[in-house]
Design an enzyme around this catalytic site. Structure first.
Site, PDB file in Angstrom:
ATOM      1  N   GLU A 138       0.687  -1.224   0.056  1.00  0.00           N
ATOM      2  CA  GLU A 138       0.089   0.044  -0.093  1.00  0.00           C
ATOM      3  C   GLU A 138       0.858   1.279  -0.047  1.00  0.00           C
ATOM      4  OE1 GLU A 138      -4.194  -1.819   2.159  1.00  0.00           O
ATOM      5  OE2 GLU A 138      -2.412  -0.911   3.297  1.00  0.00           O
ATOM      6  N   CYS A 151       3.230   8.429   1.139  1.00  0.00           N
ATOM      7  CA  CYS A 151       3.955   7.529   2.442  1.00  0.00           C
ATOM      8  C   CYS A 151       4.208   6.234   1.558  1.00  0.00           C
ATOM      9  CB  CYS A 151       2.835   7.251   3.342  1.00  0.00           C
ATOM     10  SG  CYS A 151       3.507   6.156   4.605  1.00  0.00           S
ATOM     11  N   CYS A 158       6.136  -7.314   6.893  1.00  0.00           N
ATOM     12  CA  CYS A 158       7.182  -6.561   7.873  1.00  0.00           C
ATOM     13  C   CYS A 158       7.506  -7.962   8.692  1.00  0.00           C
ATOM     14  CB  CYS A 158       6.979  -5.456   8.566  1.00  0.00           C
ATOM     15  SG  CYS A 158       7.999  -4.532   9.485  1.00  0.00           S
ATOM     16  N   CYS A 162       6.384  -5.169  15.717  1.00  0.00           N
ATOM     17  CA  CYS A 162       5.935  -4.227  16.700  1.00  0.00           C
ATOM     18  C   CYS A 162       4.423  -4.677  17.110  1.00  0.00           C
ATOM     19  CB  CYS A 162       5.892  -3.016  16.149  1.00  0.00           C
ATOM     20  SG  CYS A 162       7.655  -2.232  15.594  1.00  0.00           S
ATOM     21  N   CYS A 165       1.363  -2.638  15.622  1.00  0.00           N
ATOM     22  CA  CYS A 165       1.182  -2.325  14.393  1.00  0.00           C
ATOM     23  C   CYS A 165       0.419  -3.396  13.326  1.00  0.00           C
ATOM     24  CB  CYS A 165       2.944  -2.112  13.565  1.00  0.00           C
ATOM     25  SG  CYS A 165       2.788  -1.513  11.939  1.00  0.00           S
ATOM     26  N   CYS A 383      -0.894   5.623   9.791  1.00  0.00           N
ATOM     27  CA  CYS A 383       0.339   5.041  10.462  1.00  0.00           C
ATOM     28  C   CYS A 383       0.170   3.773  11.015  1.00  0.00           C
ATOM     29  CB  CYS A 383       1.301   5.738  11.276  1.00  0.00           C
ATOM     30  SG  CYS A 383       2.204   7.140  10.347  1.00  0.00           S
TER      31      CYS A 383
HETATM   32  N1  SAH Z   1       9.449   0.228  10.200  1.00  0.00           N
HETATM   33  C1  SAH Z   1       9.403   1.607   9.970  1.00  0.00           C
HETATM   34  C2  SAH Z   1       8.462   2.369   9.013  1.00  0.00           C
HETATM   35  C3  SAH Z   1       6.941   1.955   8.784  1.00  0.00           C
HETATM   36  S1  SAH Z   1       6.080   2.264  10.492  1.00  0.00           S
HETATM   37  C4  SAH Z   1       9.427   2.240  11.464  1.00  0.00           C
HETATM   38  O1  SAH Z   1       9.278   1.469  12.203  1.00  0.00           O
HETATM   39  O2  SAH Z   1       9.627   3.363  11.686  1.00  0.00           O
HETATM   40  C5  SAH Z   1       5.620   4.121  10.478  1.00  0.00           C
HETATM   41  C6  SAH Z   1       5.217   4.674  11.660  1.00  0.00           C
HETATM   42  O3  SAH Z   1       4.140   4.343  12.254  1.00  0.00           O
HETATM   43  C7  SAH Z   1       6.239   4.294  12.762  1.00  0.00           C
HETATM   44  O4  SAH Z   1       6.698   5.317  13.527  1.00  0.00           O
HETATM   45  C8  SAH Z   1       5.614   3.093  13.626  1.00  0.00           C
HETATM   46  O5  SAH Z   1       5.950   3.046  14.882  1.00  0.00           O
HETATM   47  C9  SAH Z   1       4.275   3.906  13.496  1.00  0.00           C
HETATM   48  N2  SAH Z   1       3.093   2.845  13.838  1.00  0.00           N
HETATM   49  C10 SAH Z   1       3.085   1.652  13.702  1.00  0.00           C
HETATM   50  N3  SAH Z   1       1.845   1.216  14.045  1.00  0.00           N
HETATM   51  C11 SAH Z   1       0.989   2.305  14.620  1.00  0.00           C
HETATM   52  C12 SAH Z   1      -0.304   2.640  14.947  1.00  0.00           C
HETATM   53  N4  SAH Z   1      -1.206   1.731  14.992  1.00  0.00           N
HETATM   54  N5  SAH Z   1      -0.605   3.802  15.296  1.00  0.00           N
HETATM   55  C13 SAH Z   1       0.218   4.843  15.147  1.00  0.00           C
HETATM   56  N6  SAH Z   1       1.349   4.749  14.778  1.00  0.00           N
HETATM   57  C14 SAH Z   1       1.778   3.510  14.371  1.00  0.00           C
END
Ligand code: SAH
Length: 391
Positions: A138, A151, A158, A162, A165, A383
């Site tokens: 996406e 973006c 991935c 985390c 996420c 995000c």
């Molecule tokens: N792998 C990279 C980029 C992808 S995630 C990273 O970890 O930075 C992009 C951003 O969205 C990161 O800051 C991540 O921590 C955040 N993110 C992930 N899940 C989220 C959620 N459910 N709500 C808000 N931010 C989130």
């Protein structure tokens, strides 16, 4: 002699049946494997012509030389591909018909396709991008008053896990290639003109995947996006967001990259960070701090920390003080990101008052802090929400 002949006569059909059975068995079992698609695509791929965009300028030059053609043709082709984003050899009108034919005979374009485009009430556009092998990533266009941001995804799925996420729920399937990353930018650049009559101004690697685990392709794509023989966009308008892989941050510093760095911090206490971001077990805050000091020493550029405040997870004064302490390691900015719920009750956004007190603590200590409101929430384009839900 006569008996030998008759044995051979009987053996041949037996061998033939054996081979037939084996290939049938192989085909049948591979057909039932979970990765059938990529297995078959890999087989078909070997029969396909090579994507011209996998070649460097020198390789295209060598190709023309090898066919008794002028080397400068290579530069023309290269500019068509990376500067003018051509997707067909017939667009290369300054090449002779025979040169175009020669290219067609040897190469192809493995293009991505926008399968589905969704528009949010706030103007955000989410694209489901189908890759040449059928996998989907996406990419998102986020319009702001003064800028338009793309973006971009760097991997299919991935591997980082985390806990908060949505993308983490898809396993990592593969890295995106240079052209697949570049093509997402080109598609959003066109949408930006088409729907907003404004140019694309910023790019963030905050879509699916961890860009530092696909480093060479991400760097290769940024090179095509920023170079004068490419899209000629400014490096300072590009931000790479990472979970914080220390050795790769050091590598970026050594490579003297010119784009911005954002680190998804989310907790400045090891125990908390490890519980929500397993990467912290092998890349501790101390490792991260060391890498960031190295980054600043080499590049003299600030880093941005991304931080979501969750109720009962990282919302205490102890967490806020740890964050402030971490912020003093090198010059930085903090983005307090709004949490986008992904259906896990453990994670709930802290109340506005907590966000305000974290912000006041940081600001009163000279750390620029912004609260980043989510965009495109209604279409799961914010995000951490990118998870091919509509697949
Ligand atoms: N792998 C990279 C980029 C992808 S995630 C990273 O970890 O930075 C992009 C951003 O969205 C990161 O800051 C991540 O921590 C955040 N993110 C992930 N899940 C989220 C959620 N459910 N709500 C808000 N931010 C989130």
């Amino acid at each position: 002699m006569g008996s030998e002949y008759s044995v051979l006569q009987h053996r041949l059909p037996l061998t033939f049946y054996f081979l037939l059975l084996t290939s049938y068995f192989l085909l049948f079992t591979s057909y039932r494997l979970p990765h059938t698609n990529s297995y078959l695509c890999a087989m078909i791929g070997t029969l396909q012509k090579q994507d011209i965009r996998k070649l460097s300028l020198d390789e295209i030059k060598a190709f023309f030389r090898g066919h008794g053609e002028k080397e400068y043709r290579a530069l023309q082709v290269y500019e068509w591909i990376w500067m003018k984003s051509a997707t067909d050899f017939d667009q290369m009108t300054n090449l002779s018909l025979s040169n175009r034919q020669l290219l067609k005979e040897h190469f192809s374009f493995q293009l991505l396709r926008i399968d589905k485009m969704q528009r949010s009430a706030d103007g955000t556009i989410k694209n489901a991008v189908r890759l040449h092998d059928g996998l989907v990533v996406e990419s998102v266009l986020i319009p702001h008053e003064k800028r338009i941001t793309a973006c971009i995804s760097s991997q299919v799925g991935c591997s980082l896990d985390c806990r908060f996420c949505a993308t983490a729920r898809l396993k990592r399937m593969r890295n995106l290639s240079v052209d697949e990353i570049y093509d997402q930018v080109v598609a959003i650049r066109e949408q930006s003109q088409l729907f907003f009559s404004r140019p694309l101004t910023n790019i963030v690697f905050m879509g699916m995947g961890e860009p530092l685990l696909n480093y060479s392709n991400v760097i290769g794509a940024i090179d095509k996006i920023t170079s004068q023989k490419g899209l000629n966009m400014a490096s300072k308008r590009i931000t790479l967001s990472t979970v914080g892989i220390a050795r790769m941050i050091r590598k970026m510093a050594d490579d003297e990259v010119k784009f911005n760095l954002a680190v998804s911090l989310h907790a400045a206490i090891d125990e908390t960070r490890s519980a929500i971001m397993p990467i912290n077990e092998t890349n501790t805050l101390n490792d991260l701090a060391g890498a960031l000091q190295y980054w600043y020493q080499k590049t003299k550029r600030k880093v941005t920390y991304e931080y979501v405040v969750w109720q009962g997870i990282n919302d205490t004064t102890e967490h806020a003080s740890a964050l402030l302490k971490f912020c003093k390691i090198i010059p930085c900015k903090v983005n307090l990101i709004e949490y986008n719920a992904i259906g896990d009750d453990k994670f709930r956004q802290a109340p506005e008052s907590v966000l305000q007190s974290v912000m006041e603590l940081l600001e009163s200590n000279g750390i620029t802090t912004r609260v980043r409101r989510s965009r495109g929430k209604d279409i799961d384009a914010a995000c951490g929400q990118l998870a091919n839900k509509d697949e």
